[in-house]
Design a protein around this motif. Structure first.
Motif, PDB file in Angstrom:
ATOM      1  N   LEU A  95       0.834  -1.206   0.000  1.00  0.00           N
ATOM      2  CA  LEU A  95       0.000   0.000   0.000  1.00  0.00           C
ATOM      3  C   LEU A  95       0.867   1.254   0.000  1.00  0.00           C
ATOM      4  O   LEU A  95       0.596   2.208  -0.732  1.00  0.00           O
ATOM      5  N   THR A  96       1.924   1.240   0.782  1.00  0.00           N
ATOM      6  CA  THR A  96       2.854   2.379   0.828  1.00  0.00           C
ATOM      7  C   THR A  96       3.442   2.643  -0.552  1.00  0.00           C
ATOM      8  O   THR A  96       3.482   3.790  -1.018  1.00  0.00           O
ATOM      9  N   TYR A  97       3.901   1.588  -1.219  1.00  0.00           N
ATOM     10  CA  TYR A  97       4.512   1.765  -2.536  1.00  0.00           C
ATOM     11  C   TYR A  97       3.496   2.156  -3.602  1.00  0.00           C
ATOM     12  O   TYR A  97       3.781   2.986  -4.459  1.00  0.00           O
ATOM     13  N   TYR A  98       2.306   1.576  -3.559  1.00  0.00           N
ATOM     14  CA  TYR A  98       1.266   1.991  -4.501  1.00  0.00           C
ATOM     15  C   TYR A  98       0.943   3.479  -4.324  1.00  0.00           C
ATOM     16  O   TYR A  98       0.759   4.205  -5.297  1.00  0.00           O
ATOM     17  N   ASN A  99       0.864   3.926  -3.069  1.00  0.00           N
ATOM     18  CA  ASN A  99       0.566   5.337  -2.816  1.00  0.00           C
ATOM     19  C   ASN A  99       1.697   6.253  -3.284  1.00  0.00           C
ATOM     20  O   ASN A  99       1.435   7.346  -3.798  1.00  0.00           O
ATOM     21  N   LYS A 100       2.944   5.811  -3.135  1.00  0.00           N
ATOM     22  CA  LYS A 100       4.067   6.593  -3.651  1.00  0.00           C
ATOM     23  C   LYS A 100       3.967   6.703  -5.175  1.00  0.00           C
ATOM     24  O   LYS A 100       4.180   7.783  -5.747  1.00  0.00           O
ATOM     25  N   SER A 101       3.668   5.598  -5.826  1.00  0.00           N
ATOM     26  CA  SER A 101       3.524   5.590  -7.279  1.00  0.00           C
ATOM     27  C   SER A 101       2.360   6.485  -7.700  1.00  0.00           C
ATOM     28  O   SER A 101       2.489   7.277  -8.649  1.00  0.00           O
ATOM     29  N   LEU A 102       1.241   6.381  -7.009  1.00  0.00           N
ATOM     30  CA  LEU A 102       0.060   7.186  -7.324  1.00  0.00           C
ATOM     31  C   LEU A 102       0.364   8.678  -7.194  1.00  0.00           C
ATOM     32  O   LEU A 102      -0.013   9.476  -8.060  1.00  0.00           O
ATOM     33  N   SER A 103       1.049   9.042  -6.139  1.00  0.00           N
ATOM     34  CA  SER A 103       1.393  10.449  -5.912  1.00  0.00           C
ATOM     35  C   SER A 103       2.242  10.998  -7.059  1.00  0.00           C
ATOM     36  O   SER A 103       1.961  12.078  -7.597  1.00  0.00           O
ATOM     37  N   LEU A 104       3.266  10.256  -7.452  1.00  0.00           N
ATOM     38  CA  LEU A 104       4.111  10.700  -8.566  1.00  0.00           C
ATOM     39  C   LEU A 104       3.334  10.712  -9.882  1.00  0.00           C
ATOM     40  O   LEU A 104       3.498  11.621 -10.701  1.00  0.00           O
ATOM     41  N   ALA A 105       2.489   9.714 -10.085  1.00  0.00           N
ATOM     42  CA  ALA A 105       1.696   9.642 -11.317  1.00  0.00           C
ATOM     43  C   ALA A 105       0.760  10.844 -11.430  1.00  0.00           C
ATOM     44  O   ALA A 105       0.596  11.414 -12.516  1.00  0.00           O
ATOM     45  N   LYS A 106       0.158  11.244 -10.318  1.00  0.00           N
ATOM     46  CA  LYS A 106      -0.707  12.428 -10.329  1.00  0.00           C
ATOM     47  C   LYS A 106       0.112  13.677 -10.621  1.00  0.00           C
ATOM     48  O   LYS A 106      -0.291  14.510 -11.428  1.00  0.00           O
ATOM     49  N   GLU A 107       1.267  13.785  -9.974  1.00  0.00           N
ATOM     50  CA  GLU A 107       2.147  14.935 -10.191  1.00  0.00           C
ATOM     51  C   GLU A 107       2.590  15.024 -11.649  1.00  0.00           C
ATOM     52  O   GLU A 107       2.667  16.113 -12.224  1.00  0.00           O
ATOM     53  N   LEU A 108       2.868  13.882 -12.256  1.00  0.00           N
ATOM     54  CA  LEU A 108       3.361  13.843 -13.633  1.00  0.00           C
ATOM     55  C   LEU A 108       2.242  13.760 -14.674  1.00  0.00           C
ATOM     56  O   LEU A 108       2.505  13.788 -15.872  1.00  0.00           O
ATOM     57  N   GLY A 109       1.008  13.613 -14.208  1.00  0.00           N
ATOM     58  CA  GLY A 109      -0.128  13.529 -15.121  1.00  0.00           C
ATOM     59  C   GLY A 109      -0.202  12.219 -15.895  1.00  0.00           C
ATOM     60  O   GLY A 109      -0.783  12.170 -16.976  1.00  0.00           O
ATOM     61  N   ASP A 110       0.356  11.154 -15.337  1.00  0.00           N
ATOM     62  CA  ASP A 110       0.352   9.844 -15.999  1.00  0.00           C
ATOM     63  C   ASP A 110      -0.866   9.051 -15.533  1.00  0.00           C
ATOM     64  O   ASP A 110      -0.849   8.402 -14.488  1.00  0.00           O
ATOM     65  N   THR A 111      -1.936   9.103 -16.330  1.00  0.00           N
ATOM     66  CA  THR A 111      -3.177   8.451 -15.919  1.00  0.00           C
ATOM     67  C   THR A 111      -3.091   6.927 -15.996  1.00  0.00           C
ATOM     68  O   THR A 111      -3.799   6.233 -15.266  1.00  0.00           O
ATOM     69  N   ASP A 112      -2.230   6.396 -16.860  1.00  0.00           N
ATOM     70  CA  ASP A 112      -2.082   4.936 -16.940  1.00  0.00           C
ATOM     71  C   ASP A 112      -1.518   4.379 -15.636  1.00  0.00           C
ATOM     72  O   ASP A 112      -2.029   3.385 -15.105  1.00  0.00           O
ATOM     73  N   ILE A 113      -0.475   5.007 -15.112  1.00  0.00           N
ATOM     74  CA  ILE A 113       0.116   4.544 -13.851  1.00  0.00           C
ATOM     75  C   ILE A 113      -0.817   4.848 -12.683  1.00  0.00           C
ATOM     76  O   ILE A 113      -0.917   4.060 -11.737  1.00  0.00           O
ATOM     77  N   GLN A 114      -1.544   5.962 -12.757  1.00  0.00           N
ATOM     78  CA  GLN A 114      -2.538   6.240 -11.716  1.00  0.00           C
ATOM     79  C   GLN A 114      -3.546   5.099 -11.650  1.00  0.00           C
ATOM     80  O   GLN A 114      -3.895   4.631 -10.559  1.00  0.00           O
TER      81      GLN A 114
END
Length: 175
Positions: A95-114
């Motif tokens: 969960l921690t790693y998914y949330n880290k990935s989600l945060s960066l994906a939102k920042e970078l605008g990457d909807t696929d990774i989000q």
């Protein structure tokens, strides 16, 4: 002139061909020869992941994480580490790693990774019995997913969540 193929190129070629054992063999040589090369570690880690050698995959992706500070790379690495940890049933760390990935994906605008991160987060909350959180993340995932192919699985998951909550009408609608 003959083009020189590096160990990293060979690892990627074997990985893409589905010959994961060969990719591991060559990937080990690649990380030995190029100990600071992120791509060598990503290829080897992916080969381990695809052969379900999860402990080895985790160690390699953790090393890859230490080799970069580029947000795009970290977003991808965090996503894969989340998947590895979830498969190892280490849900809190996943969960921690998914949330880290989600945060960066939102920042970078990457909807696929989000979408990938949201699907993983929803899965973990579902497994933990936190059904409202799982449902919220599934619905957020659906709002991002552009590919119709991925949606039926999520609708099925939403149906399961509603079923577990005792809302059978909503379960039927989603199934």
């Amino acid at each position: 002139m003959e083009q020189k193929i590096t160990l990293i190129d060979a690892c990627i070629a074997f990985l893409n061909a589905g010959d994961y054992e060969k990719a591991i063999e060559v990937g080990k040589l690649a990380v030995e020869k190029y100990p600071d090369n992120l791509v060598a570690y990503l290829c080897l880690g992916e080969a381990y992941y695809r052969t379900l050698k999860l402990d080895a995959a985790y160690e390699i992706f953790k090393k890859a994480e230490s080799l970069t500070n580029k947000k795009e790379n970290l977003m991808q690495i965090y996503s894969r580490i989340g998947q590895i940890l979830e498969n190892m049933n280490n849900l809190d760390d996943a969960l921690t790693y998914y949330n880290k990935s989600l945060s960066l994906a939102k920042e970078l605008g990457d909807t696929d990774i989000q979408a990938i991160a949201l699907k993983g987060i929803a899965s973990i909350y579902h497994q933990k019995g936190e059904l409202d959180k799982a449902l919220g993340h599934c619905q957020e995932y659906l709002s991002l997913e552009k590919n119709e192919k991925g949606k039926p699985i999520v609708y099925n998951n939403i149906g399961s969540i509603y079923y577990e909550k005792g809302n059978y009408q909503k379960a039927i609608e989603n199934y």
